[in-house]
Motif scaffolding. Structure first.
Motif: not given
Length: 190
Positions: A65-84
């Protein structure tokens, strides 16, 4: 805010299950129960009443709706994605983390828009999850079946509406991070 995980007596107790009637619940404490998601509110009086009845209930963000959405992934991949994403100089908004999954909050998107975006990909790992219309996401300081929810990147203090990137801006990095992990990112891990 709705009820979720059933926990032990003390604040450091491990979560032992979910308050929902499903004994095999795969996301204990990370989904709506009573009242249902359609009863979500920002009304302070209603929230106080809920927390009076269930002080251990997690805080859940109704996505879409008007609220935020999100995309999630396993923690290790999330840390890797954030660094990228940081290496690319991409501006990100809040990031929610549990011991097993990280979720990047993004601007609201429709299922049609998401479908068009994913259609262009050669493959999308099964471990990548999309939290859009009708979805929900546990927020800090909740405790779910996988542990404590925390901010990996907190919203800016005093910001009623945090800045959020478009889903297109982050999906490529998330797909790449997820598929470059051992096992190809296809394992479903909660």
């Amino acid at each position: 805010m709705v009820s979720g995980a059933a926990s032990g007596a003390g604040p450091l107790s491990a979560v032992v299950g979910c308050a929902c009637p499903d004994p095999q619940c795969v996301v204990p404490g990370a989904h709506p129960l009573d009242p249902g998601l359609l009863a979500a509110t920002t009304d302070p009086r209603m929230i106080r009443w809920w927390w009076t009845r269930r002080p251990e209930a997690p805080v859940l963000l109704a996505t879409g709706g008007r609220a935020p959405c999100a995309v999630s992934l396993p923690a290790v991949a999330g840390a890797h994605a954030l660094a990228a994403l940081d290496a690319q100089g991409m501006r990100l908004g809040p990031v929610v983390a549990t011991p097993t999954r990280w979720a990047i909050l993004v601007a609201p998107y429709s299922l049609e828009r998401l479908g068009e975006l994913l259609y262009t990909k050669d493959s999308v790992p099964a471990s990548l999850r999309f939290h859009g219309d009708g979805g929900y996401l546990p927020l800090p300081p909740s405790t779910t079946g996988t542990g404590q929810v925390r901010w990996e990147r907190a919203p800016l203090a005093g910001s009623a509406r945090p800045w959020l990137p478009d889903v297109e801006a982050v999906v490529d990095a998330l797909v790449e991070a997820s598929t470059s992990m051992p096992g190809g990112g296809s394992r479903l891990a909660y």
